[in-house]
Design a protein around this motif. Sequence first.
Motif, PDB file in Angstrom:
ATOM      1  N   ALA A 317       1.384  88.667  42.159  1.00 15.58           N
ATOM      2  CA  ALA A 317       1.371  87.813  40.968  1.00 15.58           C
ATOM      3  C   ALA A 317       1.829  88.588  39.737  1.00 15.58           C
ATOM      4  O   ALA A 317       2.582  88.062  38.903  1.00 15.58           O
ATOM      5  CB  ALA A 317      -0.029  87.250  40.748  1.00 15.58           C
ATOM      6  N   GLN A 318       1.403  89.834  39.606  1.00 12.58           N
ATOM      7  CA  GLN A 318       1.843  90.661  38.474  1.00 12.58           C
ATOM      8  C   GLN A 318       3.335  90.938  38.557  1.00 12.58           C
ATOM      9  O   GLN A 318       4.054  90.878  37.553  1.00 12.58           O
ATOM     10  CB  GLN A 318       1.059  91.969  38.444  1.00 12.58           C
ATOM     11  N   GLN A 319       3.820  91.245  39.743  1.00  9.18           N
ATOM     12  CA  GLN A 319       5.241  91.542  39.910  1.00  9.18           C
ATOM     13  C   GLN A 319       6.098  90.315  39.610  1.00  9.18           C
ATOM     14  O   GLN A 319       7.167  90.430  38.982  1.00  9.18           O
ATOM     15  CB  GLN A 319       5.487  92.042  41.333  1.00  9.18           C
ATOM     16  N   GLN A 320       5.638  89.123  40.039  1.00  6.63           N
ATOM     17  CA  GLN A 320       6.372  87.905  39.741  1.00  6.63           C
ATOM     18  C   GLN A 320       6.387  87.626  38.241  1.00  6.63           C
ATOM     19  O   GLN A 320       7.404  87.215  37.678  1.00  6.63           O
ATOM     20  CB  GLN A 320       5.747  86.721  40.484  1.00  6.63           C
ATOM     21  N   ALA A 321       5.258  87.875  37.585  1.00 10.58           N
ATOM     22  CA  ALA A 321       5.196  87.669  36.136  1.00 10.58           C
ATOM     23  C   ALA A 321       6.161  88.608  35.410  1.00 10.58           C
ATOM     24  O   ALA A 321       6.806  88.209  34.428  1.00 10.58           O
ATOM     25  CB  ALA A 321       3.766  87.882  35.647  1.00 10.58           C
ATOM     26  N   LEU A 322       6.261  89.846  35.875  1.00  7.12           N
ATOM     27  CA  LEU A 322       7.202  90.781  35.258  1.00  7.12           C
ATOM     28  C   LEU A 322       8.643  90.348  35.494  1.00  7.12           C
ATOM     29  O   LEU A 322       9.490  90.483  34.591  1.00  7.12           O
ATOM     30  CB  LEU A 322       6.974  92.187  35.801  1.00  7.12           C
ATOM     31  N   ILE A 359       8.523  86.002  23.449  1.00  9.38           N
ATOM     32  CA  ILE A 359       8.814  87.005  24.478  1.00  9.38           C
ATOM     33  C   ILE A 359       8.045  88.294  24.213  1.00  9.38           C
ATOM     34  O   ILE A 359       7.416  88.866  25.114  1.00  9.38           O
ATOM     35  CB  ILE A 359      10.331  87.275  24.553  1.00  9.38           C
ATOM     36  N   LEU A 360       8.078  88.764  22.976  1.00  8.65           N
ATOM     37  CA  LEU A 360       7.365  90.002  22.642  1.00  8.65           C
ATOM     38  C   LEU A 360       5.864  89.843  22.841  1.00  8.65           C
ATOM     39  O   LEU A 360       5.186  90.754  23.315  1.00  8.65           O
ATOM     40  CB  LEU A 360       7.669  90.412  21.200  1.00  8.65           C
ATOM     41  N   ARG A 361       5.339  88.671  22.509  1.00  7.21           N
ATOM     42  CA  ARG A 361       3.916  88.409  22.713  1.00  7.21           C
ATOM     43  C   ARG A 361       3.583  88.396  24.203  1.00  7.21           C
ATOM     44  O   ARG A 361       2.526  88.873  24.626  1.00  7.21           O
ATOM     45  CB  ARG A 361       3.535  87.086  22.069  1.00  7.21           C
ATOM     46  N   TRP A 374      -5.524  86.164  33.573  1.00  2.00           N
ATOM     47  CA  TRP A 374      -4.810  86.205  32.291  1.00  2.00           C
ATOM     48  C   TRP A 374      -3.309  85.994  32.421  1.00  2.00           C
ATOM     49  O   TRP A 374      -2.633  85.723  31.433  1.00  2.00           O
ATOM     50  CB  TRP A 374      -5.067  87.552  31.604  1.00  2.00           C
ATOM     51  N   ILE A 375      -2.772  86.102  33.625  1.00  2.00           N
ATOM     52  CA  ILE A 375      -1.322  85.955  33.804  1.00  2.00           C
ATOM     53  C   ILE A 375      -0.804  84.612  33.289  1.00  2.00           C
ATOM     54  O   ILE A 375       0.308  84.546  32.740  1.00  2.00           O
ATOM     55  CB  ILE A 375      -0.939  86.186  35.280  1.00  2.00           C
ATOM     56  N   PRO A 376      -1.558  83.497  33.428  1.00  2.00           N
ATOM     57  CA  PRO A 376      -1.051  82.237  32.865  1.00  2.00           C
ATOM     58  C   PRO A 376      -0.724  82.304  31.374  1.00  2.00           C
ATOM     59  O   PRO A 376       0.144  81.569  30.903  1.00  2.00           O
ATOM     60  CB  PRO A 376      -2.204  81.255  33.135  1.00  2.00           C
ATOM     61  N   GLN A 377      -1.381  83.188  30.639  1.00  2.00           N
ATOM     62  CA  GLN A 377      -1.063  83.320  29.214  1.00  2.00           C
ATOM     63  C   GLN A 377       0.328  83.930  29.020  1.00  2.00           C
ATOM     64  O   GLN A 377       1.018  83.617  28.045  1.00  2.00           O
ATOM     65  CB  GLN A 377      -2.122  84.170  28.525  1.00  2.00           C
ATOM     66  N   ALA A 380       2.695  81.056  29.601  1.00  2.00           N
ATOM     67  CA  ALA A 380       2.702  80.118  28.477  1.00  2.00           C
ATOM     68  C   ALA A 380       3.689  80.573  27.410  1.00  2.00           C
ATOM     69  O   ALA A 380       4.391  79.753  26.795  1.00  2.00           O
ATOM     70  CB  ALA A 380       1.302  79.994  27.890  1.00  2.00           C
ATOM     71  N   GLN A 381       3.775  81.884  27.193  1.00  2.00           N
ATOM     72  CA  GLN A 381       4.704  82.418  26.204  1.00  2.00           C
ATOM     73  C   GLN A 381       6.152  82.340  26.693  1.00  2.00           C
ATOM     74  O   GLN A 381       7.051  81.976  25.926  1.00  2.00           O
ATOM     75  CB  GLN A 381       4.338  83.866  25.867  1.00  2.00           C
ATOM     76  N   THR A 382       6.382  82.692  27.946  1.00  2.00           N
ATOM     77  CA  THR A 382       7.767  82.635  28.445  1.00  2.00           C
ATOM     78  C   THR A 382       8.262  81.197  28.545  1.00  2.00           C
ATOM     79  O   THR A 382       9.449  80.937  28.329  1.00  2.00           O
ATOM     80  CB  THR A 382       7.891  83.338  29.804  1.00  2.00           C
ATOM     81  N   GLU A 383       7.362  80.250  28.850  1.00  2.00           N
ATOM     82  CA  GLU A 383       7.774  78.838  28.877  1.00  2.00           C
ATOM     83  C   GLU A 383       8.161  78.362  27.485  1.00  2.00           C
ATOM     84  O   GLU A 383       9.131  77.606  27.317  1.00  2.00           O
ATOM     85  CB  GLU A 383       6.648  77.984  29.451  1.00  2.00           C
TER      86      GLU A 383
END
Length: 399
Positions: A317-322, A359-361, A374-377, A380-383
Amino acid sequence: MREDAVSGVFHLLGLHMHQPPGNLALLVETNPWEAQQILLCYARPLKYARRYPEVARFCVGFSGILLEQLQDPYVVARYAHVVDIPRMLDEYRNTPNIEIVGMGYYHPVFPLIPPEDWEDQVERGKRKILEVFGREPRVFWPPELAFTMEMIPVLVRHGYQYVVVDGVHVRPKEGLEWEDVLYHPHWAEYGGARMVVVPRDRDLSNAQQSGLDPAWFDGQVQHKTARARRPCLVTTWTDGENGGWFRQIHEEAGFWGHFFAPYMERVRAGQMPIRPISLSEYVREHPPVSEVQVERGAWSIGPRGGKDFSQWAGSPAQQQALRELWEVSRRYHEVRRWAEKLEKLEEAREKLGQAREAILRAETSCYLFWGDAWIPQLYAQTETARRLLEEVERRTHRE
């Protein structure tokens, strides 16, 4: 020159302060007791710096997003019964024996985010320090102590002279004993840019985070530096607001009352062979003479001690988020270049700026550190950034 400036053991003590975006306002509503503990952690360095002005020397770093929250009128008003935040920030501005340290604005794990975003994180973080404290930081603290040599040119461009790194990742270019590697600042160079790296003692820093007393600290430092060339610099650096040791409401049982105040009393009385010092003062009196390489890595979190960044990038999940983060950042730069090519950059500037901010956030380390919760947060920013970039594309008739 002072006698202890010629030889001896010096101590650079650092404290790192950060809260995730929106966390202070959230804690007001969900956990006011924790909120009170945290706010007092920000005020205490000032109290003890003023109590021991002739001997106390230490560094304090604030992330830009934490300072942003401390300037929020809602946060200021809701915490007023605990700390007068505007007055506290002004006192940091005027307390010379605290050296203010810079970092990335949103507290990113720099080696894990796109290098194209490093510049903005560094520049915004420094600008916020100047705005709030009126002091230009020369020391850089990489969030999570996550460092790679490729960061050096960016840091140097923004006026940083020193960067703190975890000592376990430092490798000498010449034959040095381990004590001389760990307990001296060194030069490091990458891409034609050169700056001073300061190794942090991981073991003593772990003790600083969890509990110690002056006598134990003195004994450990003397043992560790017995074979080092002198003068030498012992660097300990930790979070300044996490864990019960720092958050202890009863100060006499926590870091400041149980360790720091007795430590300063001993220094003041001439009973401590260790002398606290600021980094700029130490380097001015004892310039670095050796060159090192610093391996890519972070501080001691995870099974491999920070070498593989597993705490922030270990799970699928972390790798996909990155991957999502890198893709949206890439798209931002692509859309911005397209708008500029079509001479419509001014027309798209507002939405591009909003997308950039999202993006920076999203690069805040906390969104990855706390795992799936916390990954959904981050998403939310990238969306938000994706939506804004699509609007820019439509306006510039890219479709």
